[in-house]
Design a protein around this motif. Structure first.
Motif, PDB file in Angstrom:
ATOM      1  N   ASP A 252       0.746  -1.363  -0.037  1.00 39.41           N
ATOM      2  CA  ASP A 252      -0.100  -0.227   0.070  1.00 39.41           C
ATOM      3  C   ASP A 252       0.990   1.162   0.053  1.00 39.41           C
ATOM      4  OD1 ASP A 252      -2.556   1.273   0.584  1.00 39.41           O
ATOM      5  OD2 ASP A 252      -1.667   2.074   2.062  1.00 39.41           O
ATOM      6  N   ASN A 253       2.011   1.040   0.893  1.00 40.14           N
ATOM      7  CA  ASN A 253       2.827   2.306   0.752  1.00 40.14           C
ATOM      8  C   ASN A 253       3.580   2.627  -0.496  1.00 40.14           C
ATOM      9  OD1 ASN A 253       2.114   2.818   3.552  1.00 40.14           O
ATOM     10  ND2 ASN A 253       4.361   2.974   4.085  1.00 40.14           N
ATOM     11  N   ALA A 254       4.000   1.419  -1.155  1.00 35.08           N
ATOM     12  CA  ALA A 254       4.506   1.472  -2.442  1.00 35.08           C
ATOM     13  C   ALA A 254       3.658   2.330  -3.494  1.00 35.08           C
ATOM     14  CB  ALA A 254       4.866   0.279  -3.141  1.00 35.08           C
ATOM     15  N   SER A 255       2.135   1.628  -3.429  1.00 30.47           N
ATOM     16  CA  SER A 255       1.065   2.401  -4.435  1.00 30.47           C
ATOM     17  C   SER A 255       1.148   3.823  -4.053  1.00 30.47           C
ATOM     18  CB  SER A 255      -0.139   1.554  -4.019  1.00 30.47           C
ATOM     19  OG  SER A 255      -1.222   2.240  -4.954  1.00 30.47           O
ATOM     20  N   ARG A 256       1.087   4.289  -2.733  1.00 26.97           N
ATOM     21  CA  ARG A 256       0.771   5.566  -2.307  1.00 26.97           C
ATOM     22  C   ARG A 256       2.260   6.410  -2.791  1.00 26.97           C
ATOM     23  NH1 ARG A 256      -2.431   7.010   2.669  1.00 26.97           N
ATOM     24  NH2 ARG A 256      -3.660   5.098   3.041  1.00 26.97           N
ATOM     25  N   SER A 257       3.149   5.926  -2.657  1.00 22.62           N
ATOM     26  CA  SER A 257       4.307   6.458  -3.165  1.00 22.62           C
ATOM     27  C   SER A 257       4.374   6.717  -4.694  1.00 22.62           C
ATOM     28  CB  SER A 257       5.639   5.872  -2.695  1.00 22.62           C
ATOM     29  OG  SER A 257       6.785   6.411  -3.320  1.00 22.62           O
ATOM     30  N   SER A 258       3.779   5.694  -5.231  1.00 16.91           N
ATOM     31  CA  SER A 258       3.620   5.682  -6.887  1.00 16.91           C
ATOM     32  C   SER A 258       2.890   6.929  -7.411  1.00 16.91           C
ATOM     33  CB  SER A 258       3.483   4.409  -7.408  1.00 16.91           C
ATOM     34  OG  SER A 258       3.174   4.533  -8.686  1.00 16.91           O
ATOM     35  N   ASN A 259       1.756   6.852  -6.486  1.00 13.71           N
ATOM     36  CA  ASN A 259       0.760   8.032  -6.908  1.00 13.71           C
ATOM     37  C   ASN A 259       1.185   9.182  -6.640  1.00 13.71           C
ATOM     38  OD1 ASN A 259      -0.930   6.071  -7.668  1.00 13.71           O
ATOM     39  ND2 ASN A 259      -2.062   6.075  -5.558  1.00 13.71           N
ATOM     40  N   LEU A 260       2.073   9.624  -5.545  1.00 15.47           N
ATOM     41  CA  LEU A 260       2.570  10.824  -5.376  1.00 15.47           C
ATOM     42  C   LEU A 260       3.643  11.416  -6.403  1.00 15.47           C
ATOM     43  CD1 LEU A 260       2.960  10.675  -1.294  1.00 15.47           C
ATOM     44  CD2 LEU A 260       1.561  11.802  -2.406  1.00 15.47           C
ATOM     45  N   THR A 261       4.502  10.224  -6.758  1.00 13.75           N
ATOM     46  CA  THR A 261       5.561  10.492  -7.947  1.00 13.75           C
ATOM     47  C   THR A 261       4.602  11.251  -9.349  1.00 13.75           C
ATOM     48  OG1 THR A 261       6.919   9.121  -7.105  1.00 13.75           O
ATOM     49  CG2 THR A 261       6.909   9.717  -9.411  1.00 13.75           C
ATOM     50  N   SER A 262       3.522  10.475  -9.650  1.00 15.66           N
ATOM     51  CA  SER A 262       2.365  10.717 -10.649  1.00 15.66           C
ATOM     52  C   SER A 262       1.924  11.923 -10.468  1.00 15.66           C
ATOM     53  CB  SER A 262       1.651   9.776 -10.860  1.00 15.66           C
ATOM     54  OG  SER A 262       2.108   8.580 -11.152  1.00 15.66           O
ATOM     55  N   ASN A 263       1.626  12.467  -9.319  1.00 20.07           N
ATOM     56  CA  ASN A 263       1.029  13.734  -8.961  1.00 20.07           C
ATOM     57  C   ASN A 263       2.433  14.941  -9.032  1.00 20.07           C
ATOM     58  OD1 ASN A 263      -1.393  12.877  -8.276  1.00 20.07           O
ATOM     59  ND2 ASN A 263      -1.092  12.703  -6.289  1.00 20.07           N
ATOM     60  N   VAL A 264       3.497  14.633  -8.716  1.00 24.40           N
ATOM     61  CA  VAL A 264       4.622  15.362  -8.983  1.00 24.40           C
ATOM     62  C   VAL A 264       4.857  15.801 -10.365  1.00 24.40           C
ATOM     63  CG1 VAL A 264       6.944  15.694  -8.673  1.00 24.40           C
ATOM     64  CG2 VAL A 264       5.759  15.148  -6.635  1.00 24.40           C
ATOM     65  N   ASN A 265       4.874  14.567 -10.929  1.00 24.80           N
ATOM     66  CA  ASN A 265       4.924  14.702 -12.570  1.00 24.80           C
ATOM     67  C   ASN A 265       3.910  15.474 -13.325  1.00 24.80           C
ATOM     68  OD1 ASN A 265       7.529  13.363 -12.402  1.00 24.80           O
ATOM     69  ND2 ASN A 265       6.439  11.158 -12.778  1.00 24.80           N
ATOM     70  N   SER A 266       2.554  15.131 -12.700  1.00 24.10           N
ATOM     71  CA  SER A 266       1.578  15.804 -13.496  1.00 24.10           C
ATOM     72  C   SER A 266       1.446  17.425 -13.123  1.00 24.10           C
ATOM     73  CB  SER A 266       0.144  15.251 -13.040  1.00 24.10           C
ATOM     74  OG  SER A 266      -0.086  13.923 -12.926  1.00 24.10           O
ATOM     75  N   THR A 267       2.049  17.749 -12.011  1.00 29.74           N
ATOM     76  CA  THR A 267       1.892  19.189 -11.346  1.00 29.74           C
ATOM     77  C   THR A 267       3.161  19.886 -12.363  1.00 29.74           C
ATOM     78  OG1 THR A 267       1.273  18.777  -9.327  1.00 29.74           O
ATOM     79  CG2 THR A 267       2.304  20.693  -9.692  1.00 29.74           C
ATOM     80  N   ILE A 268       4.338  19.164 -12.563  1.00 30.28           N
ATOM     81  CA  ILE A 268       5.189  19.621 -13.659  1.00 30.28           C
ATOM     82  C   ILE A 268       4.681  19.838 -14.784  1.00 30.28           C
ATOM     83  CG2 ILE A 268       7.407  19.333 -14.421  1.00 30.28           C
ATOM     84  CD1 ILE A 268       8.410  17.969 -11.843  1.00 30.28           C
ATOM     85  N   VAL A 269       4.070  19.197 -15.337  1.00 28.74           N
ATOM     86  CA  VAL A 269       3.667  19.013 -16.804  1.00 28.74           C
ATOM     87  C   VAL A 269       2.423  20.159 -16.832  1.00 28.74           C
ATOM     88  CG1 VAL A 269       2.297  17.791 -18.551  1.00 28.74           C
ATOM     89  CG2 VAL A 269       4.086  16.697 -17.354  1.00 28.74           C
ATOM     90  N   LEU A 270       1.504  20.053 -15.801  1.00 26.77           N
ATOM     91  CA  LEU A 270       0.457  21.132 -15.968  1.00 26.77           C
ATOM     92  C   LEU A 270       0.931  22.802 -15.920  1.00 26.77           C
ATOM     93  CD1 LEU A 270      -2.293  19.547 -13.793  1.00 26.77           C
ATOM     94  CD2 LEU A 270      -2.078  19.992 -16.579  1.00 26.77           C
ATOM     95  N   THR A 271       1.996  22.598 -15.080  1.00 34.47           N
ATOM     96  CA  THR A 271       2.824  23.990 -14.685  1.00 34.47           C
ATOM     97  C   THR A 271       3.577  24.428 -16.086  1.00 34.47           C
ATOM     98  OG1 THR A 271       3.046  23.582 -12.363  1.00 34.47           O
ATOM     99  CG2 THR A 271       4.325  25.514 -13.290  1.00 34.47           C
TER     100      THR A 271
END
Length: 260
Positions: free
Chosen positions: A170-189
């Motif tokens: 579950d922690n690995a999944s949460r970490s992966s989602n957070l990484t995806s959120n970081v990448n999405s934020t960078i792309v959207l910015t």
């Protein structure tokens, strides 16, 4: 509306619009990064620490069982047996404390941890019975209690391993989602910044052409026509309230004077 704004106001408006877009993107990026940072902190400081407590509880459970066996292995009146009995009590308290902390930190695993706590309660009771018999050198009774304890420890370890694996996944999944959120934020910015630049430049060009350069070019054309003797040409823009309007009115004065 552009006809009634000063040129400086038009320029400031274009700059302000681009600045507001940049500010909005910066605010969004900062909010997203702060939220992601909080989620990462929770993941590391709370969830990872709680998982570590579950793993430590398993280690102390094994130590409890080992110490209980030592009370049977040594003479009941020996220092080794008494030390082992104290270790049983101490390790039992450690396990309960660790499981309690993990349960408070992991609400999504509360039921599983309640099951672990219940199983350990059985282990603690059997270890206590075995320890009491061992200290009395009642080896047969101690052996019977500790044999039951072994079964409970085995059940506990299976529960603990299953829970640990699930929490780690579950922690690995949460970490992966957070990484995806970081990448999405960078792309959207980046995309938003580029879009803001395009819109800002487009708006500036529109304001410039419609409110500044376009009217000035037309007014310049009329002035050339008047200078060439074409005294019947219209002078547009006299109704404007900006600098172009003032210039148009001045040109109309020259035109009227030339027609007299």
């Amino acid at each position: 509306m552009l006809n009634h704004l000063k040129i400086s106001t038009k320029i400031i408006s274009a700059v302000l619009a681009i600045s507001l877009i940049g500010l909005a993107l910066s605010a969004y990026s900062a909010w997203q990064m702060k939220r992601i940072d909080q989620d990462y902190s929770y993941l590391i400081d709370v969830r990872d620490a709680a998982i570590m407590n579950v793993l430590r509880a398993s280690r102390f459970t094994n130590q409890t069982a080992y110490a209980a066996y030592k009370t049977m292995a040594y003479h009941g009146a020996s220092a080794e047996a008494k030390t082992a009995a104290a270790e049983v009590e101490k390790d039992t308290g450690n396990v309960r404390n660790l499981l309690e902390k993990a349960s408070a930190a992991l609400p999504d695993a509360k039921d599983d941890l309640a099951g672990l706590t219940a199983t350990f309660g059985t282990i603690a009771e059997e270890a206590s019975d075995g320890t009491a018999s061992g200290l009395k050198d009642e080896d047969d009774a101690a052996r019977a209690s500790l044999a039951q304890m072994d079964k409970s420890v085995d059940a506990y370890m299976k529960q603990s391993v299953a829970l640990g694996d699930r929490l780690i996944a579950d922690n690995a999944s949460r970490s992966s989602n957070l990484t995806s959120n970081v990448n999405s934020t960078i792309v959207l910015t980046i995309a938003g910044t580029l879009l803001g630049m395009v819109l800002g430049i487009g708006g500036a060009v529109f304001i410039s052409s419609k409110g500044i350069t376009g009217p000035l070019n037309l007014l310049g054309k009329r002035m050339k026509e008047l200078a060439a003797g074409q005294l019947d040409v219209p002078v547009e823009g006299q109704d404007r309230r900006d600098e172009v309007g003032a210039m148009a009115k001045a040109v109309q004065v020259f035109k009227d004077a030339a027609n007299q």
